[in-house]
Write a protein that holds these residues in place. Structure first.
Motif, mmCIF file in Angstrom:
data_model
loop_
_atom_site.group_PDB
_atom_site.id
_atom_site.type_symbol
_atom_site.label_atom_id
_atom_site.label_comp_id
_atom_site.label_asym_id
_atom_site.label_seq_id
_atom_site.Cartn_x
_atom_site.Cartn_y
_atom_site.Cartn_z
ATOM 1 N N SER A 121 -8.254 12.092 -47.457
ATOM 2 C CA SER A 121 -8.230 10.702 -47.920
ATOM 3 C C SER A 121 -7.188 9.903 -47.155
ATOM 4 C CB SER A 121 -7.980 10.635 -49.421
ATOM 5 O OG SER A 121 -6.700 11.122 -49.736
ATOM 6 N N ARG A 150 -12.174 2.456 -52.811
ATOM 7 C CA ARG A 150 -13.119 3.562 -52.964
ATOM 8 C C ARG A 150 -12.469 4.903 -52.647
ATOM 9 N NH1 ARG A 150 -18.468 1.161 -49.980
ATOM 10 N NH2 ARG A 150 -18.951 -0.395 -51.561
ATOM 11 N N ILE A 151 -11.693 4.934 -51.567
ATOM 12 C CA ILE A 151 -11.018 6.171 -51.184
ATOM 13 C C ILE A 151 -10.025 6.587 -52.260
ATOM 14 C CG2 ILE A 151 -9.405 7.172 -49.513
ATOM 15 C CD1 ILE A 151 -10.786 5.397 -47.386
ATOM 16 N N HIS A 152 -9.284 5.621 -52.800
ATOM 17 C CA HIS A 152 -8.298 5.926 -53.839
ATOM 18 C C HIS A 152 -8.968 6.486 -55.092
ATOM 19 C CE1 HIS A 152 -4.641 5.609 -56.162
ATOM 20 N NE2 HIS A 152 -5.317 4.973 -57.093
ATOM 21 N N THR A 157 -16.543 4.610 -57.100
ATOM 22 C CA THR A 157 -16.851 4.623 -55.677
ATOM 23 C C THR A 157 -17.944 3.609 -55.346
ATOM 24 O OG1 THR A 157 -16.235 6.948 -55.556
ATOM 25 C CG2 THR A 157 -17.549 6.090 -53.757
ATOM 26 N N ALA A 164 -10.280 10.039 -54.303
ATOM 27 C CA ALA A 164 -9.228 11.023 -54.049
ATOM 28 C C ALA A 164 -8.468 11.382 -55.326
ATOM 29 C CB ALA A 164 -8.262 10.499 -52.998
ATOM 30 N N GLU A 180 -9.309 3.428 -41.629
ATOM 31 C CA GLU A 180 -9.685 2.091 -42.107
ATOM 32 C C GLU A 180 -8.622 1.064 -41.729
ATOM 33 O OE1 GLU A 180 -11.793 -0.954 -43.990
ATOM 34 O OE2 GLU A 180 -12.444 1.069 -43.464
ATOM 35 N N LEU A 200 -8.766 9.096 -43.780
ATOM 36 C CA LEU A 200 -9.752 8.022 -43.910
ATOM 37 C C LEU A 200 -9.079 6.667 -44.104
ATOM 38 C CD1 LEU A 200 -12.426 9.710 -46.185
ATOM 39 C CD2 LEU A 200 -12.751 8.895 -43.855
ATOM 40 N N THR A 201 -8.010 6.647 -44.894
ATOM 41 C CA THR A 201 -7.283 5.404 -45.117
ATOM 42 C C THR A 201 -6.646 4.910 -43.826
ATOM 43 O OG1 THR A 201 -6.827 6.094 -47.370
ATOM 44 C CG2 THR A 201 -5.475 4.335 -46.489
#
Length: 109
Positions: free
Chosen positions: A85, A38-40, A29, A43, A92, A88-89
């Protein structure tokens, strides 16, 4: 006596794997620069960490009503973590105007 040591070893190994995976997630992260990476990383690892903590708790607690409550909490986390997640993706994707520089996007028709 020996059965207690085997049980302790299983709990310790499961918790150790969970903690190592948690630190890998934290490192990923902070190391990745792009938000989708970072999200991947976060998650994918939080579901694995929850699984190993749950396995260790099964060995530590045994079959008890407390384990059922903990299983419900884990189940809710397993359902909500991928959803958050994804949200959030999507946020983005919708707000970053330079996202095409970081990844390939499908052609809009």
């Amino acid at each position: 006596m020996i059965l207690e040591w085997i049980k302790f070893g299983a709990v310790a190994l499961s918790f150790a794997v969970a903690i190592v995976m948690l630190f890998i997630s934290i490192l990923g992260t902070y190391r990745f620069r792009f938000a989708l990476n970072r999200i991947h990383c976060a998650a994918m690892n939080d579901t694995i960490v929850l699984m190993f903590f749950f396995i260790g708790s099964i060995f530590a607690i045994g079959l008890d009503i407390m384990l059922v409550k903990f299983a419900l909490i884990i189940f809710i986390q397993w359902c909500t973590c991928p959803l958050t997640s994804h949200m959030l993706t999507k946020a983005e994707y919708m707000t970053d105007e330079h996202i095409g520089e970081h990844c390939e996007l499908p052609k809009e028709e």
